[in-house]
Scaffold this active site. Structure first.
Site, PDB file in Angstrom:
ATOM      1  CG  ASP A 105      -1.890   1.102   1.263  1.00 17.97           C
ATOM      2  OD1 ASP A 105      -2.334   1.530   0.191  1.00 17.97           O
ATOM      3  OD2 ASP A 105      -2.223   1.572   2.369  1.00 17.97           O
ATOM      4  CG  ASP A 107      -1.934   7.351   1.456  1.00 15.89           C
ATOM      5  OD1 ASP A 107      -1.189   8.330   1.336  1.00 15.89           O
ATOM      6  OD2 ASP A 107      -2.867   7.103   0.667  1.00 15.89           O
ATOM      7  CB  ALA A 246     -16.724  15.866   6.598  1.00 13.41           C
ATOM      8  CB  VAL A 250     -11.019  16.317   3.138  1.00 15.81           C
ATOM      9  CG1 VAL A 250     -12.038  17.292   3.706  1.00 15.81           C
ATOM     10  CG2 VAL A 250     -10.785  15.156   4.102  1.00 15.81           C
ATOM     11  CG  HIS A 251      -8.982  11.177   2.378  1.00 18.09           C
ATOM     12  ND1 HIS A 251      -9.528  11.486   3.599  1.00 18.09           N
ATOM     13  CD2 HIS A 251      -7.704  10.804   2.625  1.00 18.09           C
ATOM     14  CE1 HIS A 251      -8.619  11.305   4.543  1.00 18.09           C
ATOM     15  NE2 HIS A 251      -7.509  10.889   3.979  1.00 18.09           N
ATOM     16  CG  ASP A 388      -2.447   2.106   6.870  1.00 13.67           C
ATOM     17  OD1 ASP A 388      -2.555   1.974   5.632  1.00 13.67           O
ATOM     18  OD2 ASP A 388      -3.143   2.899   7.534  1.00 13.67           O
TER      19      ASP A 388
END
Length: 543
Positions: A105, A107, A246, A250-251, A388
């Protein structure tokens, strides 16, 4: 600690059995023997009480001696080996020489972020809630509190509580918050009826498991607290839905991505060991692939920044990977049948050609596990995937037969805390109190407890409470440690690590400390988690 639950002293048990024997034999001799029978019972009861008082006195003496030893840290404790914060910890035996394919992955796996990122996500999300969802303007003044949340919490959409659960699904007494206020044991029992979360109540819980959940948990608690303080009616489910929407916005809108790339020094943490690890794998003939939900432009900008000090001018990070897949839509990637699309990074468009093979100079979007395996022919057991998020990243690969590695950045800090003498001293103190309480409870009978019993029980419980509080505050003042509860049991988050992670560590490059042919084994004497060292109370007996 089941092994501490002992039976009553053998001598006391024998005395009671003998008393019953004498009593019945006396009655059997006729009415004339009844007087002798009652006399025997009285004598036996007195002996039982004397034995119990003797046992309680012995526990009291052990406790008083232990309190003197609590005042200093034993030399033997200082000499105990330290746990490696950068170690690899094993839930299922793993032979690295069998692993031919490494997947990652992006992030919080390949990319390391500073704590500033949580503040950025929190601020962007609260602004969206005020501007778009018409939340009260005062919500725009809220500030992210990094000392409040930990990973692995649960939010109850029906009750509005933020919970830390243990391995068995019970609410930790000091880990239940309504807004920013910690609930008492009585309040927890009034709300749930019991500390254990039943099957019907589980449906209302949502797990906050990835590293982005810190800002989400804090914003949920702050919103709930505002509604409580303002005496406004609200539905706890709507609060979660709005905060989650929300955070997702934002992502998905790119606000977070652009904010990071506009100031990478503020949010990204450079790490020269990452390139060494990836190059080592390539040199050993391993296949590498990147599978991320993030868009390619964001991954490309981040990888360039992270590796710019290590890569040569002519080198590209993409040369390290055999396959690069962006916007994969995990966890749906593992169960859907979406086709792969080629991505044109120069035109920022998707092509219409069918993908039936992977080329190292191409970027791919979407797709699914079924097609991935059909194209690569990579068998499950020879693949290991690093991620993660226990659910989005690792649950699917685990069920598909891949080996899995959970990346848990806070692991390093928690192990360093466990390595400190102050922590080990307090942990040993806690274990001693637990043992003494176990012995004291074992002396309990159906008779009314004596005054000495009640007094000692109260003192031991208070001593245990103080030890728990000190241990908790060494990690997080609100919820304590990520992996264990205040009672020393594994947390629900630790349970999921056992479920979906073959191994876990703080960052992928920790594998540099091990040979690519190493055999990683589960510790034979594991008590809680592989990285958790229990400090024996016996160290204090020679103080």
């Amino acid at each position: 600690m089941a092994y501490l639950r002992r039976l009553l002293p053998l001598r006391s048990s024998i005395n009671r059995m003998l008393s019953r024997s004498v009593s019945f034999s006396g009655v059997g001799e006729g009415f004339g023997g009844s007087y002798r029978s009652y006399s025997a019972i009285d004598t036996s009861a007195e002996r039982d009480n004397a034995v119990l008082e003797e046992e309680i006195g012995k526990i009291r003496r052990h406790y008083e001696a232990a309190k003197k030893n609590f005042l200093k840290i034993p030399d033997a404790l200082k000499e105990m080996p330290k746990i490696n914060p950068e170690g690899i910890y094993v839930n299922k035996n793993l032979r690295l020489d069998n692993i031919q394919v490494y997947g990652f992955d992006y992030d919080y796996t390949l990319a390391h972020y500073s704590p500033n990122l949580q503040t950025l996500i929190y601020d962007l999300a609260k602004k969206h809630m005020v501007d778009e969802f018409r939340y009260p303007d005062i919500c725009a003044t809220f500030n992210y509190d990094p000392s409040f949340p930990i990973r692995g919490l649960y939010y109850d959409k029906l009750k509005g509580c933020l919970l830390k659960l243990d391995f068995f699904g019970s609410i930790e007494l000091d880990g239940c918050y309504f807004g920013r206020r910690k609930l008492s044991r009585k309040e927890i029992e009034d709300i749930y009826g019991t500390r254990h979360i039943g099957r019907d109540q589980v449906r209302g819980l949502v797990g906050l498991m990835d590293f982005f959940c810190f800002s989400e948990a804090c914003l949920i608690a702050d919103i709930v607290q505002h509604f409580v303080d303002a005496k406004l009616d609200f539905d706890a489910c709507y609060v979660y839905q709005d905060v989650n929407r929300a955070i997702q916005y934002v992502h998905q809108s790119g606000l977070v991505h652009r904010g990071i790339l506009n100031d990478p020094y503020r949010y990204l943490v450079k790490n020269d060991q990452l390139l060494h690890f990836l190059k080592m794998l390539k040199e050993k003939g391993k296949k590498l692939f990147l599978l991320t939900n993030s868009p390619y432009y964001f991954v490309d900008g981040g990888m360039r920044f992270l590796l710019e000090d290590s890569l040569g001018d002519r080198d590209s990070w993409r040369e390290l990977f055999d396959v690069v897949i962006a916007q994969a839509n995990k966890p749906d990637f593992y169960t859907s049948e979406h086709p792969f699309r080629c991505y044109d990074s120069e035109k920022d468009t998707l092509t219409f050609t069918k993908v039936d093979r992977f080329l190292s100079d191409q970027i791919y979007y979407h797709g699914c596990l079924k097609s991935f395996l059909e194209i690569t022919k990579w068998n499950g057991p020879e693949v290991i995937y690093f991620g993660d998020h226990l659910f989005s990243d690792l649950r699917g690969p685990s069920k598909a037969g891949w080996r899995t590695a959970a990346i848990i950045h806070e692991l390093e800090d928690e192990i360093r805390t466990q390595n400190e003498d102050a922590y080990r001293h307090e942990q040993a103190r806690f274990h001693i109190i637990q043992e003494l309480l176990g012995k004291l409870h074992a002396t309990a009978t159906s008779t009314v407890p004596s005054k000495e019993y009640k007094l000692l029980l109260e003192e031991l419980n208070e001593e245990r409470r103080k030890a728990r509080q000190k241990l908790k505050e060494m990690f997080n003042k609100s919820f304590g440690a990520t992996f264990v509860t205040d009672t020393g049991q594994e947390s629900a988050f630790a349970y999921h690590i056992h479920q979906y992670a073959d191994v876990y560590t703080s960052k992928p490059e920790n594998f540099l400390l091990y040979s690519p042919e190493a055999w990683l084994h589960v510790p034979f004497d594991i008590k809680i988690m592989p990285h958790h060292l229990k400090v024996p109370s016996s160290l204090f007996k020679s103080c």
